[in-house]
Design a protein around this motif. Structure first.
Motif: not given
Length: 255
Positions: A60, A83-84
């Protein structure tokens, strides 16, 4: 799950601070380099090692702790999986603007930790991009909080904050060494002189942190009229101690 790219002086210090202060080593994945340093650290701390950046896809938050000469190549390789995720670079040249430009991604931050993060007593300045939400900032703070104090500052202040907090452990080590030398000169054993100087530094720092008084007022509390301490302070000033510290910061800033 969090990822690290690089486990050198700063990356390794942050990882050590995390694990030694209670962060779950099973939640840390480290992409190491060619040297045995990452493996040696893994043997001590128990985190997982991977050999490719793309193997950090399930994380993350990714912390980048590589040297300035390797930063751009890491960022380009990171593009495929970014991404993210939240990306935090510890590299001195990794400004938010630079990270955004090379990575082509907005959720980036630039942080400058100092080496005491290794023992959970660090001071880390950080600048977030404007795409970081309050929740994103809380997530990063919940991680780096294991290593000590985290302070958000504007990008234009991060460099000098990094110098004051990041270079100064070496300045303090030099002061401790000199103080110990003086103790040995006047009859203390080296071990006792180091213990006294280090104990003083720890205690005085803790007092300065917890007291309502500023350092100048704390100094005044120790310097009684005509006493030995004020004579020592005068000798420091006579020999340019204060100016030497300011000049050291100037030099570290490239002035």
């Amino acid at each position: 799950m969090i990822g690290f790219i690089g486990a050198g002086s700063i990356g390794g210090a942050v990882i050590t601070g995390l694990v030694k202060n209670g962060y779950d080593e099973n939640e840390i994945i480290v992409k190491g380099g060619k040297s045995s340093r990452t493996k040696d650290l893994r043997d001590q701390l128990g985190f997982k090692i991977v050999s490719k950046i793309k193997q950090l896809a399930d994380t993350d938050v990714i912390f980048i702790g590589v040297g300035a000469n390797a930063l751009d190549s890491v960022l380009k390789e990171l593009k495929d999986i970014v991404d993210g995720k939240l990306v935090v670079a510890f590299t001195g040249t990794g400004t938010v603007a630079h990270l955004k430009q090379v990575l082509g991604y907005d959720k980036v931050a630039h942080a400058i930790p100092n080496t005491p993060v290794k023992v959970g007593a660090g001071f880390t300045g950080i600048t977030y991009s404007d795409k970081f939400t309050p929740e994103d900032k809380k997530k990063v703070a919940s991680i780096l909080g294991y290593t000590g104090q985290l302070v958000e500052v504007p990008s234009e202040q991060l460099g000098i904050l990094g110098t004051v907090a990041g270079c100064s452990p070496a300045f303090l080590d030099l002061f401790i060494e000199a103080l110990s030398d003086a103790g040995v000169k006047h009859g203390l054993s080296r071990e006792l002189a180091y213990d006294a100087a280090i104990g003083m530094a720890i205690g005085a720092s803790k007092l300065a942190k917890q007291s309502d008084l500023n350092p100048s007022a704390l100094k005044d509390e120790v310097t009684s009229p005509g006493g030995s301490t004020i004579k020592g302070v005068a000798a420091l000033e006579e020999n340019g101690f204060r100016n030497a510290v300011i000049k050291a910061v100037d030099a570290a800033e490239g002035e």
